[in-house]
Design an enzyme around this catalytic site. Structure first.
Site, PDB file in Angstrom:
ATOM      1  N   ARG A  22       0.819  -1.215   0.000  1.00 10.51           N
ATOM      2  CA  ARG A  22       0.000   0.000   0.000  1.00 10.51           C
ATOM      3  C   ARG A  22       0.863   1.280   0.000  1.00 10.51           C
ATOM      4  NH1 ARG A  22      -5.573  -0.482   1.845  1.00 10.51           N
ATOM      5  NH2 ARG A  22      -6.222  -2.523   1.180  1.00 10.51           N
ATOM      6  N   ARG A  26      -3.543   6.728   0.991  1.00 10.66           N
ATOM      7  CA  ARG A  26      -4.032   7.913   1.692  1.00 10.66           C
ATOM      8  C   ARG A  26      -3.057   8.614   2.618  1.00 10.66           C
ATOM      9  NH1 ARG A  26      -9.228   4.830   3.655  1.00 10.66           N
ATOM     10  NH2 ARG A  26      -7.560   3.310   3.622  1.00 10.66           N
ATOM     11  N   ARG A  35      -7.183  11.413  -5.634  1.00 13.46           N
ATOM     12  CA  ARG A  35      -8.387  10.686  -5.192  1.00 13.46           C
ATOM     13  C   ARG A  35      -9.605  11.616  -5.158  1.00 13.46           C
ATOM     14  NH1 ARG A  35     -12.262   8.548  -4.286  1.00 13.46           N
ATOM     15  NH2 ARG A  35     -12.847   6.919  -2.820  1.00 13.46           N
ATOM     16  N   ASP A  72      -6.952  -2.798  -7.158  1.00 16.96           N
ATOM     17  CA  ASP A  72      -7.404  -3.443  -5.922  1.00 16.96           C
ATOM     18  C   ASP A  72      -7.709  -4.904  -6.193  1.00 16.96           C
ATOM     19  OD1 ASP A  72      -8.294  -2.475  -3.039  1.00 16.96           O
ATOM     20  OD2 ASP A  72      -9.601  -4.112  -3.658  1.00 16.96           O
ATOM     21  N   TYR A 153     -14.495 -11.829   0.453  1.00 23.43           N
ATOM     22  CA  TYR A 153     -15.260 -10.588   0.247  1.00 23.43           C
ATOM     23  C   TYR A 153     -16.552 -10.859  -0.523  1.00 23.43           C
ATOM     24  CZ  TYR A 153     -11.386  -8.001   2.221  1.00 23.43           C
ATOM     25  OH  TYR A 153     -10.448  -7.524   3.102  1.00 23.43           O
TER      26      TYR A 153
HETATM   27  O1  CP3 Z   1      -0.039   0.630  -3.190  1.00 29.23           O
HETATM   28  C1  CP3 Z   1      -0.489  -0.536  -3.332  1.00 29.23           C
HETATM   29  O2  CP3 Z   1      -0.205  -1.476  -2.546  1.00 29.23           O
HETATM   30  C2  CP3 Z   1      -1.294  -0.853  -4.583  1.00 29.23           C
HETATM   31  C3  CP3 Z   1      -2.690  -0.860  -4.510  1.00 29.23           C
HETATM   32  C4  CP3 Z   1      -3.501  -1.787  -3.597  1.00 29.23           C
HETATM   33  C5  CP3 Z   1      -4.699  -1.340  -2.964  1.00 29.23           C
HETATM   34  N1  CP3 Z   1      -5.278  -2.415  -2.361  1.00 29.23           N
HETATM   35  C6  CP3 Z   1      -5.209   0.029  -3.016  1.00 29.23           C
HETATM   36  C7  CP3 Z   1      -6.310   0.460  -2.127  1.00 29.23           C
HETATM   37  C8  CP3 Z   1      -3.341  -3.144  -3.282  1.00 29.23           C
HETATM   38  C9  CP3 Z   1      -2.220  -4.097  -3.653  1.00 29.23           C
HETATM   39  C10 CP3 Z   1      -4.486  -3.527  -2.507  1.00 29.23           C
HETATM   40  C11 CP3 Z   1      -4.712  -4.906  -2.021  1.00 29.23           C
HETATM   41  C12 CP3 Z   1      -5.893  -5.200  -1.212  1.00 29.23           C
HETATM   42  N2  CP3 Z   1      -7.145  -4.640  -1.287  1.00 29.23           N
HETATM   43  C13 CP3 Z   1      -5.951  -6.238  -0.243  1.00 29.23           C
HETATM   44  C14 CP3 Z   1      -4.815  -7.188   0.090  1.00 29.23           C
HETATM   45  C15 CP3 Z   1      -3.827  -6.626   1.017  1.00 29.23           C
HETATM   46  C16 CP3 Z   1      -4.336  -6.301   2.402  1.00 29.23           C
HETATM   47  O3  CP3 Z   1      -4.353  -5.100   2.725  1.00 29.23           O
HETATM   48  O4  CP3 Z   1      -4.711  -7.227   3.126  1.00 29.23           O
HETATM   49  C17 CP3 Z   1      -7.238  -6.240   0.296  1.00 29.23           C
HETATM   50  C18 CP3 Z   1      -7.777  -7.177   1.365  1.00 29.23           C
HETATM   51  C19 CP3 Z   1      -7.999  -5.229  -0.377  1.00 29.23           C
HETATM   52  C20 CP3 Z   1      -9.436  -4.907  -0.206  1.00 29.23           C
HETATM   53  C21 CP3 Z   1      -9.665  -3.502   0.191  1.00 29.23           C
HETATM   54  N3  CP3 Z   1      -9.430  -2.406  -0.618  1.00 29.23           N
HETATM   55  C22 CP3 Z   1     -10.185  -3.009   1.424  1.00 29.23           C
HETATM   56  C23 CP3 Z   1     -10.558  -3.884   2.599  1.00 29.23           C
HETATM   57  C24 CP3 Z   1     -10.248  -1.618   1.319  1.00 29.23           C
HETATM   58  C25 CP3 Z   1     -10.835  -0.668   2.323  1.00 29.23           C
HETATM   59  C26 CP3 Z   1      -9.939  -0.427   3.476  1.00 29.23           C
HETATM   60  C27 CP3 Z   1      -8.980   0.678   3.158  1.00 29.23           C
HETATM   61  O5  CP3 Z   1      -7.786   0.475   3.349  1.00 29.23           O
HETATM   62  O6  CP3 Z   1      -9.460   1.718   2.726  1.00 29.23           O
HETATM   63  C28 CP3 Z   1      -9.730  -1.257   0.051  1.00 29.23           C
HETATM   64  C29 CP3 Z   1      -9.589   0.124  -0.505  1.00 29.23           C
HETATM   65  C30 CP3 Z   1      -8.261   0.532  -1.007  1.00 29.23           C
HETATM   66  N4  CP3 Z   1      -7.442  -0.236  -1.789  1.00 29.23           N
HETATM   67  C31 CP3 Z   1      -7.657   1.810  -0.844  1.00 29.23           C
HETATM   68  C32 CP3 Z   1      -6.439   1.776  -1.529  1.00 29.23           C
HETATM   69  C33 CP3 Z   1      -5.437   2.882  -1.689  1.00 29.23           C
HETATM   70  C34 CP3 Z   1      -8.261   2.997  -0.108  1.00 29.23           C
HETATM   71  C35 CP3 Z   1      -9.396   3.562  -0.900  1.00 29.23           C
HETATM   72  C36 CP3 Z   1      -9.441   5.085  -1.002  1.00 29.23           C
HETATM   73  O7  CP3 Z   1      -8.420   5.734  -1.319  1.00 29.23           O
HETATM   74  O8  CP3 Z   1     -10.538   5.623  -0.830  1.00 29.23           O
END
Ligand code: CP3
Length: 344
Positions: A22, A26, A35, A72, A153
């Site tokens: 990640r 944010r 964003r 994602d 999910y």
């Molecule tokens: O920088 C990176 O790593 C690349 C992008 C990336 C994101 N999600 C962006 C993201 C990657 C590789 C992921 C993987 C991901 N997504 C996982 C596996 C890794 C882990 O964290 O366990 C999972 C389970 C998800 C599912 C997911 N996506 C959730 C549960 C959420 C909401 C919680 C949160 O952190 O906001 C997301 C949203 C998400 N994915 C955001 C980002 C930058 C935030 C959304 C936003 O900016 O509004």
């Protein structure tokens, strides 16, 4: 060869290559600015220019050894036709797949069209890396969620604490559950292969909830699909390394080596050295600094980082966090972390 790829090739590179799960997100003001231009997160993942821009942002600040495609894990179920919404402060919300009708709504034939913008992002990122001078040293990682975590999910309808619905389904509706896993496994192979064709140089499978399964189910729904995906990709792209991240796998991490992956991501709660001792010597370990130590900074960051560095020294190792970086992380603490890792 790029330092990150050398480590995945079984070499003990020192100081270790470093990137952070990640790393785009944010905690960076420049991410929040992009964003804010799109109404929803799916819109960001399907806007190649913007997704490319936020992928490159952390490279400009920190010059990481790897970039990771900004997308994602839930974009694959979305491409299969399953609903997906990100609600502010709530995370992802999806329809609950619990029966034949839910399964019938998935359509693998639509995936390649729906993920076309993501492949365009991959191409733009490699071009951007070349243009901005990162491409000689930084590798681009493509990724997918592992089938079990994506199924979590889809079946739970979003995040969960107990995972009672999906574990119940695995036990009580094994044939239906296996069909869901097979559909996700096959779609993941095509999705990851398309990312390689577009320019991804390494691949990662995120199995964030692998650790909620019993050892039997872990073998069936974590190890077996990762093995199938890895074998299918290696048959087509023998030189593209695969990293698996079976989060919370505990002592099952040794058995996970059967998947044939080149690297294994280790979570924060697992002793990195002990986990490494359960894996073949050529398999790289990746991890596992506590993301909260980066929020804290100072002595806590130093102590924890030193412990991770000492645990990974002397074997193929990629420095990373044990889970994703969290939004309250001060960007200057990431800079301090990189100084510690690069000075090791
Ligand atoms: O920088 C990176 O790593 C690349 C992008 C990336 C994101 N999600 C962006 C993201 C990657 C590789 C992921 C993987 C991901 N997504 C996982 C596996 C890794 C882990 O964290 O366990 C999972 C389970 C998800 C599912 C997911 N996506 C959730 C549960 C959420 C909401 C919680 C949160 O952190 O906001 C997301 C949203 C998400 N994915 C955001 C980002 C930058 C935030 C959304 C936003 O900016 O509004």
């Amino acid at each position: 060869m790029k330092r990150f790829l050398r480590a995945l090739n079984g070499e003990a590179v020192w100081p270790p290559p470093v990137w952070l799960m990640r790393q785009a997100g944010r905690y960076l003001p420049e991410y929040r600015a992009v964003r804010a231009q799109v109404p929803d997160f799916v819109g960001l993942c399907t806007s190649p220019d913007k997704a490319c821009e936020v992928t490159l942002q952390p490279l400009r600040r920190y010059n990481f050894d790897a970039a990771i495609l900004f997308s994602d894990i839930l974009m694959l179920p979305w491409a299969l036709g399953h609903g997906l919404e990100f609600k502010e402060g709530e995370g992802p919300v999806l329809p609950k797949l619990r029966d034949e009708a839910g399964m019938a709504a998935l359509d693998p034939s639509r995936v390649s069209d729906r993920v076309a913008p993501i492949m365009e992002t991959v191409r733009l990122i490699r071009a951007g890396m070349k243009k901005e001078g990162f491409d000689d040293t930084t590798a681009l990682i493509g990724f997918a969620g592992a089938p079990f975590t994506v199924a979590c999910y889809m079946v739970e309808g979003g995040g969960s604490k107990e995972f009672a619905a999906i574990r119940g389904m695995a036990y009580s509706q094994p044939a239906l559950f296996q069909r869901l896993m097979d559909t996700l496994t096959e779609a993941s192979v095509e999705y990851l292969a398309a990312q390689v064709e577009a320019g991804a140089e390494a691949l990662m499978l995120f199995d964030s909830w692998a650790g909620v399964l019993s050892p039997n189910l872990f073998r069936q729904h974590v190890i077996a699909p990762a093995k199938r995906i890895t074998a299918a990709l290696k048959a087509r792209y023998p030189h593209v390394p695969v990293i698996g991240f079976p989060r919370l796998a505990g002592v099952m991490v040794g058995a996970y080596a059967e998947t044939g992956v080149d690297g294994v991501g280790i979570d924060t709660g697992t002793d990195l050295k002990l986990a490494a001792s359960m894996l073949p010597a050529h398999v790289a370990v990746q991890g596992n600094l506590d993301p909260l130590a980066v929020v804290a900074g100072g002595d806590a960051l130093k102590t924890e980082t030193t412990a991770v560095l000492n645990a990974g020294r002397g074997r193929p190792f990629i420095f990373n966090l044990g889970h994703g970086i969290v939004p309250p992380t001060p960007p200057e603490n990431v800079a301090a972390l990189l100084e510690l890792v690069r000075g090791a």
